[in-house]
Every structure is written in C-alpha cells, then in structure tokens.
Scaffold this motif. Sequence first.
Motif, PDB file in Angstrom:
ATOM      1  N   GLY A 268       0.817  -1.204   0.000  1.00 11.48           N
ATOM      2  CA  GLY A 268       0.000   0.000   0.000  1.00 11.48           C
ATOM      3  C   GLY A 268       0.850   1.253   0.000  1.00 11.48           C
ATOM      4  O   GLY A 268       0.509   2.245  -0.655  1.00 11.48           O
ATOM      5  N   GLU A 269       1.963   1.232   0.718  1.00 20.27           N
ATOM      6  CA  GLU A 269       2.854   2.391   0.750  1.00 20.27           C
ATOM      7  C   GLU A 269       3.453   2.652  -0.628  1.00 20.27           C
ATOM      8  O   GLU A 269       3.580   3.804  -1.060  1.00 20.27           O
ATOM      9  CB  GLU A 269       3.966   2.171   1.775  1.00 20.27           C
ATOM     10  CG  GLU A 269       4.872   3.390   1.918  1.00 20.27           C
ATOM     11  CD  GLU A 269       6.042   3.159   2.861  1.00 20.27           C
ATOM     12  OE1 GLU A 269       6.608   4.134   3.367  1.00 20.27           O
ATOM     13  OE2 GLU A 269       6.404   1.970   3.080  1.00 20.27           O
ATOM     14  N   GLN A 270       3.811   1.595  -1.339  1.00 20.42           N
ATOM     15  CA  GLN A 270       4.349   1.755  -2.696  1.00 20.42           C
ATOM     16  C   GLN A 270       3.316   2.410  -3.609  1.00 20.42           C
ATOM     17  O   GLN A 270       3.640   3.317  -4.390  1.00 20.42           O
ATOM     18  CB  GLN A 270       4.771   0.394  -3.267  1.00 20.42           C
ATOM     19  CG  GLN A 270       6.024  -0.174  -2.638  1.00 20.42           C
ATOM     20  CD  GLN A 270       6.467  -1.458  -3.303  1.00 20.42           C
ATOM     21  OE1 GLN A 270       5.762  -2.023  -4.143  1.00 20.42           O
ATOM     22  NE2 GLN A 270       7.643  -1.949  -2.936  1.00 20.42           N
ATOM     23  N   LEU A 271       2.073   1.954  -3.508  1.00 20.58           N
ATOM     24  CA  LEU A 271       0.998   2.548  -4.314  1.00 20.58           C
ATOM     25  C   LEU A 271       0.782   4.006  -3.909  1.00 20.58           C
ATOM     26  O   LEU A 271       0.557   4.870  -4.766  1.00 20.58           O
ATOM     27  CB  LEU A 271      -0.294   1.755  -4.146  1.00 20.58           C
ATOM     28  CG  LEU A 271      -1.527   2.304  -4.880  1.00 20.58           C
ATOM     29  CD1 LEU A 271      -1.288   2.346  -6.380  1.00 20.58           C
ATOM     30  CD2 LEU A 271      -2.759   1.449  -4.554  1.00 20.58           C
ATOM     31  N   ALA A 272       0.859   4.290  -2.618  1.00 20.24           N
ATOM     32  CA  ALA A 272       0.678   5.661  -2.133  1.00 20.24           C
ATOM     33  C   ALA A 272       1.719   6.590  -2.736  1.00 20.24           C
ATOM     34  O   ALA A 272       1.413   7.711  -3.164  1.00 20.24           O
ATOM     35  CB  ALA A 272       0.756   5.693  -0.608  1.00 20.24           C
ATOM     36  N   LYS A 273       2.959   6.145  -2.798  1.00 18.40           N
ATOM     37  CA  LYS A 273       4.033   6.971  -3.372  1.00 18.40           C
ATOM     38  C   LYS A 273       3.834   7.164  -4.872  1.00 18.40           C
ATOM     39  O   LYS A 273       4.133   8.233  -5.412  1.00 18.40           O
ATOM     40  CB  LYS A 273       5.395   6.343  -3.075  1.00 18.40           C
ATOM     41  CG  LYS A 273       5.774   6.407  -1.604  1.00 18.40           C
ATOM     42  CD  LYS A 273       7.109   5.747  -1.324  1.00 18.40           C
ATOM     43  CE  LYS A 273       7.480   5.871   0.150  1.00 18.40           C
ATOM     44  NZ  LYS A 273       8.770   5.189   0.448  1.00 18.40           N
ATOM     45  N   LYS A 274       3.327   6.138  -5.534  1.00 21.53           N
ATOM     46  CA  LYS A 274       3.022   6.258  -6.966  1.00 21.53           C
ATOM     47  C   LYS A 274       1.933   7.298  -7.195  1.00 21.53           C
ATOM     48  O   LYS A 274       2.026   8.131  -8.102  1.00 21.53           O
ATOM     49  CB  LYS A 274       2.576   4.899  -7.519  1.00 21.53           C
ATOM     50  CG  LYS A 274       2.182   4.926  -8.991  1.00 21.53           C
ATOM     51  CD  LYS A 274       1.711   3.546  -9.445  1.00 21.53           C
ATOM     52  CE  LYS A 274       1.251   3.575 -10.893  1.00 21.53           C
ATOM     53  NZ  LYS A 274       0.758   2.224 -11.336  1.00 21.53           N
ATOM     54  N   LEU A 275       0.906   7.249  -6.352  1.00 28.06           N
ATOM     55  CA  LEU A 275      -0.194   8.207  -6.473  1.00 28.06           C
ATOM     56  C   LEU A 275       0.282   9.615  -6.123  1.00 28.06           C
ATOM     57  O   LEU A 275      -0.096  10.592  -6.777  1.00 28.06           O
ATOM     58  CB  LEU A 275      -1.344   7.780  -5.562  1.00 28.06           C
ATOM     59  CG  LEU A 275      -2.644   8.585  -5.649  1.00 28.06           C
ATOM     60  CD1 LEU A 275      -3.155   8.642  -7.084  1.00 28.06           C
ATOM     61  CD2 LEU A 275      -3.695   7.977  -4.744  1.00 28.06           C
ATOM     62  N   GLN A 276       1.113   9.726  -5.102  1.00 28.84           N
ATOM     63  CA  GLN A 276       1.666  11.028  -4.730  1.00 28.84           C
ATOM     64  C   GLN A 276       2.413  11.649  -5.900  1.00 28.84           C
ATOM     65  O   GLN A 276       2.308  12.851  -6.167  1.00 28.84           O
ATOM     66  CB  GLN A 276       2.602  10.862  -3.528  1.00 28.84           C
ATOM     67  CG  GLN A 276       3.194  12.181  -3.021  1.00 28.84           C
ATOM     68  CD  GLN A 276       4.216  11.947  -1.927  1.00 28.84           C
ATOM     69  OE1 GLN A 276       5.019  11.012  -1.993  1.00 28.84           O
ATOM     70  NE2 GLN A 276       4.183  12.785  -0.885  1.00 28.84           N
ATOM     71  N   ALA A 277       3.167  10.830  -6.635  1.00 29.47           N
ATOM     72  CA  ALA A 277       3.934  11.328  -7.780  1.00 29.47           C
ATOM     73  C   ALA A 277       3.024  11.865  -8.884  1.00 29.47           C
ATOM     74  O   ALA A 277       3.432  12.739  -9.655  1.00 29.47           O
ATOM     75  CB  ALA A 277       4.827  10.221  -8.331  1.00 29.47           C
ATOM     76  N   CYS A 278       1.791  11.350  -8.948  1.00 28.63           N
ATOM     77  CA  CYS A 278       0.844  11.839  -9.960  1.00 28.63           C
ATOM     78  C   CYS A 278       0.511  13.308  -9.744  1.00 28.63           C
ATOM     79  O   CYS A 278       0.161  14.012 -10.699  1.00 28.63           O
ATOM     80  CB  CYS A 278      -0.451  11.021  -9.914  1.00 28.63           C
ATOM     81  SG  CYS A 278      -0.316   9.325 -10.484  1.00 28.63           S
ATOM     82  N   TRP A 279       0.585  13.754  -8.489  1.00 25.85           N
ATOM     83  CA  TRP A 279       0.242  15.141  -8.172  1.00 25.85           C
ATOM     84  C   TRP A 279       1.480  16.035  -8.053  1.00 25.85           C
ATOM     85  O   TRP A 279       1.364  17.205  -7.726  1.00 25.85           O
ATOM     86  CB  TRP A 279      -0.558  15.200  -6.872  1.00 25.85           C
ATOM     87  CG  TRP A 279      -1.978  14.775  -7.013  1.00 25.85           C
ATOM     88  CD1 TRP A 279      -2.908  15.310  -7.845  1.00 25.85           C
ATOM     89  CD2 TRP A 279      -2.660  13.733  -6.298  1.00 25.85           C
ATOM     90  NE1 TRP A 279      -4.123  14.678  -7.693  1.00 25.85           N
ATOM     91  CE2 TRP A 279      -3.998  13.704  -6.747  1.00 25.85           C
ATOM     92  CE3 TRP A 279      -2.269  12.828  -5.316  1.00 25.85           C
ATOM     93  CZ2 TRP A 279      -4.934  12.802  -6.247  1.00 25.85           C
ATOM     94  CZ3 TRP A 279      -3.199  11.929  -4.822  1.00 25.85           C
ATOM     95  CH2 TRP A 279      -4.513  11.917  -5.277  1.00 25.85           C
TER      96      TRP A 279
ATOM     97  N   ASP B 107      -8.508   7.239 -13.361  1.00 28.59           N
ATOM     98  CA  ASP B 107      -7.970   7.524 -14.685  1.00 28.59           C
ATOM     99  C   ASP B 107      -6.450   7.541 -14.655  1.00 28.59           C
ATOM    100  O   ASP B 107      -5.779   6.996 -15.534  1.00 28.59           O
ATOM    101  CB  ASP B 107      -8.515   8.868 -15.169  1.00 28.59           C
ATOM    102  CG  ASP B 107      -8.165   9.165 -16.619  1.00 28.59           C
ATOM    103  OD1 ASP B 107      -8.150   8.215 -17.422  1.00 28.59           O
ATOM    104  OD2 ASP B 107      -7.900  10.326 -16.943  1.00 28.59           O
ATOM    105  N   ARG B 108      -5.873   8.158 -13.648  1.00 32.55           N
ATOM    106  CA  ARG B 108      -4.421   8.284 -13.557  1.00 32.55           C
ATOM    107  C   ARG B 108      -3.740   6.946 -13.257  1.00 32.55           C
ATOM    108  O   ARG B 108      -2.626   6.697 -13.710  1.00 32.55           O
ATOM    109  CB  ARG B 108      -4.056   9.303 -12.472  1.00 32.55           C
ATOM    110  CG  ARG B 108      -4.494  10.722 -12.825  1.00 32.55           C
ATOM    111  CD  ARG B 108      -4.070  11.733 -11.781  1.00 32.55           C
ATOM    112  NE  ARG B 108      -4.546  13.068 -12.142  1.00 32.55           N
ATOM    113  CZ  ARG B 108      -4.059  14.184 -11.638  1.00 32.55           C
ATOM    114  NH1 ARG B 108      -3.074  14.146 -10.764  1.00 32.55           N
ATOM    115  NH2 ARG B 108      -4.543  15.353 -12.006  1.00 32.55           N
ATOM    116  N   LEU B 109      -4.424   6.099 -12.488  1.00 30.87           N
ATOM    117  CA  LEU B 109      -3.842   4.809 -12.131  1.00 30.87           C
ATOM    118  C   LEU B 109      -4.200   3.696 -13.105  1.00 30.87           C
ATOM    119  O   LEU B 109      -3.658   2.603 -13.016  1.00 30.87           O
ATOM    120  CB  LEU B 109      -4.299   4.406 -10.724  1.00 30.87           C
ATOM    121  CG  LEU B 109      -3.809   5.255  -9.552  1.00 30.87           C
ATOM    122  CD1 LEU B 109      -4.411   4.729  -8.258  1.00 30.87           C
ATOM    123  CD2 LEU B 109      -2.290   5.253  -9.466  1.00 30.87           C
TER     124      LEU B 109
END
Length: 268
Positions: free
Chosen positions: A11-22, A114-116
Amino acid sequence: MIRIIALTPAGEQLAKKLQACWLGESSSDGNRLEVSVEYKPKPFAEFVQNAFQQGDWLVFICATGIVMRTLAPVLQDKHQDPPVLVLDEEGKFVIPLLSGHEGGANEWGAQVADRLGAQLVMTTAKPYLNPIYTLGMGCERDCPLEFIESLMLDALNLKGLMPSDIHSLNSIDIKADETNLIALAQKYHWGFNTYSAQELTPMESLLSTKSDYIFKTVGVYGVAESAALLAAQNESGSEPELVLNKIKNVKATVAIARGFVDTKKEAS
C-alpha cells in the motif's frame, strides 16, 4: 491538503506512486498542492480523525471496514465532511466512500482511477467509464488574464479538479481572437476551441439557465455552458453533462462539463 494513508508495504508503494501523480500540481490558490504519504500513522484513530475534522482530503489504501469504523465517531453529513477514497493495495479499484456528490469524491475518484488505470467503483456511475472534463468561458473583450485565470481556478476548486484534468478551453467563435483566452489555454497546455452560435444551439436544453440578453447579443442563451457541453460531447463521443453550472466575476463566466469515454469498448 491530501493525505494518502497506507497500512501495508504494498500500500505504501501505491501511495508513493499516487503522490507522484500530483507532483508539481498547484491548488486553486496558486500554491503547490500538498500531498503527504502516511504509513501506519500512530495513534491511527486519533491521526485519521484529526485530519478528517480539519478538512483534509483522504485516500486510504486498506479495507473499507477499517476506514468506516475509524471515521464513524467524527462523521457529520455529506455537506460538511471532506471527500474520502478507498483503494485496494494493488491499485485496481477506487471507491468514493464519503461525500460522493456534494464533497466531490465521485469526480475525484474518477480522476484517480484515470491516472492509475484503475476501475472506479460507485453506485452513481457505470464502471469502465473515464471522464473527459472541458471548460467553457465567456468574457468581456480584452478581459485581463488575472480575471479569467482566477475565475477558472475557483471553478476547479469547487469541484476538486486540477488544471491537468481539463482537456480543453472553449468559447464562442467571436472570441476566437480573444488574446487572454488564448494565453490561458497556452499556459495550461489546453486546446482552445471556438464554435458558432449555430453549432452551440443544440446544447440549449442542457443549460442551467437561459439569458435573453446573451441570446440577443451573440445568438445563444449561454456561452460558457454551451461551449463546455459541446466540447465534452465532441471529445468523449457521449451525452455531455454540466459538472459546474456557470459562475462569474465582473468580467467573465466559466462552466465545467463532462462526458465519459468507455475504456472497455475502446480496448476491445
């Protein structure tokens, strides 16, 4: 402030990926958007409840049951609670859990999905549909850029959208040479489209209000809403809808429309 809360290493890895989207995004006030990743925050319930009560937008990467049990003591109502999303740790599904319509979680969830490349899961929209957002604007001749831009940012903020979520800026053809509409589109890397009154007329039944004054002046009952709706229809190939009815300041008007693209159909 957006807080992404994760409880597992995946979950933390996904969180960092999502953070990078912004990364590098700006909020409606022009400041850099704050997005934090919170991995196993302690004490968990106190941290989450405080963030919720101060109005932070929350993304949980964990089971929905954990989220509901934790937030239950501080829930108020859909008009006051901030939006909450829940994702599975593989990033396959995005669930708008709280404040769907009023708080903007449904639209925000659609953007995240959409972003993921994930599937949006909610009762008010069909799965496999990705939103196409369009702006419509009208303004006085030679309207200063700051009037147009500040109004646009206010509109996006009202619906929890970012400039990068917008596909195009649109207006009526008599604004085709409007210097600062062109400048705004260039600044945010949007296409700039204009349409004739005849092209905009079929959108009349979808308008929130109709202005006789505008009709007498330019030949349509509303420039911003009509242009946004037509662009959403053209760009998505679907029936458009208003996401934000027109708002205005002393020199300009803006509206946001949306269409949906069926990504499952496109992939087949």
